[in-house]
Design an enzyme around this catalytic site. Structure first.
Site, PDB file in Angstrom:
ATOM      1  N   GLU A 100      44.677  63.113  46.967  1.00 27.71           N
ATOM      2  CA  GLU A 100      44.419  62.348  45.749  1.00 27.71           C
ATOM      3  C   GLU A 100      44.826  63.249  44.582  1.00 27.71           C
ATOM      4  O   GLU A 100      44.109  64.172  44.210  1.00 27.71           O
ATOM      5  CB  GLU A 100      42.940  61.964  45.641  1.00 27.71           C
ATOM      6  CG  GLU A 100      42.432  61.041  46.746  1.00 27.71           C
ATOM      7  CD  GLU A 100      42.745  59.570  46.480  1.00 27.71           C
ATOM      8  OE1 GLU A 100      43.535  59.285  45.554  1.00 27.71           O
ATOM      9  OE2 GLU A 100      42.189  58.718  47.199  1.00 27.71           O
TER      10      GLU A 100
ATOM     11  N   HIS B 156      49.865  52.419  49.417  1.00 33.39           N
ATOM     12  CA  HIS B 156      49.912  51.065  48.880  1.00 33.39           C
ATOM     13  C   HIS B 156      51.313  50.446  48.948  1.00 33.39           C
ATOM     14  O   HIS B 156      52.241  51.022  49.521  1.00 33.39           O
ATOM     15  CB  HIS B 156      49.338  51.031  47.464  1.00 33.39           C
ATOM     16  CG  HIS B 156      47.931  51.545  47.404  1.00 33.39           C
ATOM     17  ND1 HIS B 156      46.851  50.818  47.819  1.00 33.39           N
ATOM     18  CD2 HIS B 156      47.437  52.765  47.017  1.00 33.39           C
ATOM     19  CE1 HIS B 156      45.749  51.537  47.678  1.00 33.39           C
ATOM     20  NE2 HIS B 156      46.065  52.732  47.202  1.00 33.39           N
TER      21      HIS B 156
ATOM     22  N   HIS C 100      48.186  59.725  47.315  1.00 34.50           N
ATOM     23  CA  HIS C 100      47.507  58.691  46.526  1.00 34.50           C
ATOM     24  C   HIS C 100      47.110  59.257  45.170  1.00 34.50           C
ATOM     25  O   HIS C 100      47.145  60.472  44.955  1.00 34.50           O
ATOM     26  CB  HIS C 100      46.239  58.214  47.242  1.00 34.50           C
ATOM     27  CG  HIS C 100      46.493  57.361  48.435  1.00 34.50           C
ATOM     28  ND1 HIS C 100      46.304  56.006  48.440  1.00 34.50           N
ATOM     29  CD2 HIS C 100      46.929  57.677  49.683  1.00 34.50           C
ATOM     30  CE1 HIS C 100      46.597  55.512  49.633  1.00 34.50           C
ATOM     31  NE2 HIS C 100      46.988  56.515  50.413  1.00 34.50           N
TER      32      HIS C 100
ATOM     33  N   GLU D 154      48.963  53.798  40.128  1.00 37.24           N
ATOM     34  CA  GLU D 154      48.946  54.575  41.364  1.00 37.24           C
ATOM     35  C   GLU D 154      50.202  54.372  42.193  1.00 37.24           C
ATOM     36  O   GLU D 154      50.821  55.339  42.656  1.00 37.24           O
ATOM     37  CB  GLU D 154      47.714  54.227  42.204  1.00 37.24           C
ATOM     38  CG  GLU D 154      47.648  55.025  43.508  1.00 37.24           C
ATOM     39  CD  GLU D 154      46.452  54.713  44.365  1.00 37.24           C
ATOM     40  OE1 GLU D 154      46.207  55.468  45.319  1.00 37.24           O
ATOM     41  OE2 GLU D 154      45.754  53.719  44.076  1.00 37.24           O
TER      42      GLU D 154
END
Length: 275
Positions: free
Chosen positions: A140, A9, A77, A22
């Site tokens: 993740e 991101h 992430h 995040e």
């Protein structure tokens, strides 16, 4: 090994938010991972970027990774959607043994470091996995909308997290001693040991006083607890009452030097309980 790494991101497309953010968390993790991977003998290329919207950021991530000539790509992430635990992904059609091995180890290692469940190695058609030209893994770390995962993230040392990733890839992580001490979060008090771990479902003597830590790692307080057949009372500081008499909910109780509630006591001349 040459590793291309990216925190997911960007500021304009910051990803999921809940108990954790995040974007802030994955960028902080990558900042710690880069020197740890280098210390383990790897060459590292940071492909994190601020290209704008999600599509632009992902395209630049892939462009930088492919231009680097890396042997492995790692995207970091945090998850969302109401679950809990760690998982890692490779591309649906990957044939890379390196990616598959790293993926499985990374999910297990990071979950163990955090003290949460491993959801295992999975496959997905994610853009960064599909478009990169080298073996690729997307990690993740935990769920931003899980209170359990938030607590695990907050109390796990960077040393433990970076070692989990380095060990999954291969190499020797450089360990640094964490600062031992009490930590408070929204759920309560827990204690970080010098090695980055924390006590769970056990007694620990700290500063001359005894504390009981539950299965979730938090110190119990303001309550009675029956352990191994004996009763103990933990005050507002989380310490077990020891070598004292105390009035609790209108009744007097006595505790010996082992913190056990005494079943037989005597009353002194002033009418007070005494050990």
């Amino acid at each position: 090994m040459k590793i291309a790494i990216a925190g997911g991101h960007s500021r304009k497309a910051p990803g999921a938010k809940g108990y954790l953010d995040e974007y802030e968390c994955d960028r902080a993790f990558v900042a710690k991972l880069i020197p740890a991977l280098k210390a383990a003998g790897h060459t590292v290329v940071d492909c994190s970027n601020e290209k704008g919207d999600q599509d632009s950021e992902l395209a630049e991530e892939v462009r930088l990774a492919n231009a680097s000539g890396a042997d492995l790509f790692l995207a970091v992430h945090l998850n969302a959607g109401g679950g809990t635990g760690t998982e890692a992904y490779t591309y649906t059609e990957t044939t890379s043994k390196l990616a598959k091995d790293v993926c499985a180890k990374m999910s297990a290692n990071v979950a163990a470091a955090l003290g949460i469940s491993s959801r295992g190695a999975k496959t997905a058609n994610f853009y960064v996995l599909r478009k990169t030209t080298m073996p690729a893994v997307l990690l993740e770390v935990c769920f931003v909308d899980s209170a359990t995962d938030r607590a695990a993230w907050n109390r796990t040392s960077w040393d433990a997290l970076t070692k989990a990733v380095v060990d999954a890839i291969g190499g020797n992580a450089v360990t640094t001693q964490a600062e031992a001490g009490w930590v408070q979060d929204s759920k309560g008090w827990w204690y970080r040991n010098a090695d980055g771990t924390w006590p769970k479902k056990t007694w620990k003597k700290i500063g001359g006083k005894w504390y009981w830590f539950g299965a979730d790692g938090y110190a119990v307080h303001d309550c009675w607890k029956k352990l191994s057949g004996s009763w103990y009372y933990f005050d507002s500081s989380c310490a077990a009452l020891q070598s004292t008499c105390a009035k609790i909910e209108g009744k007097w109780y006595a505790f010996d030097d082992g913190c056990h509630m005494k079943t037989s006591v005597r009353v002194n001349a002033g009418g007070d309980l005494a050990l």
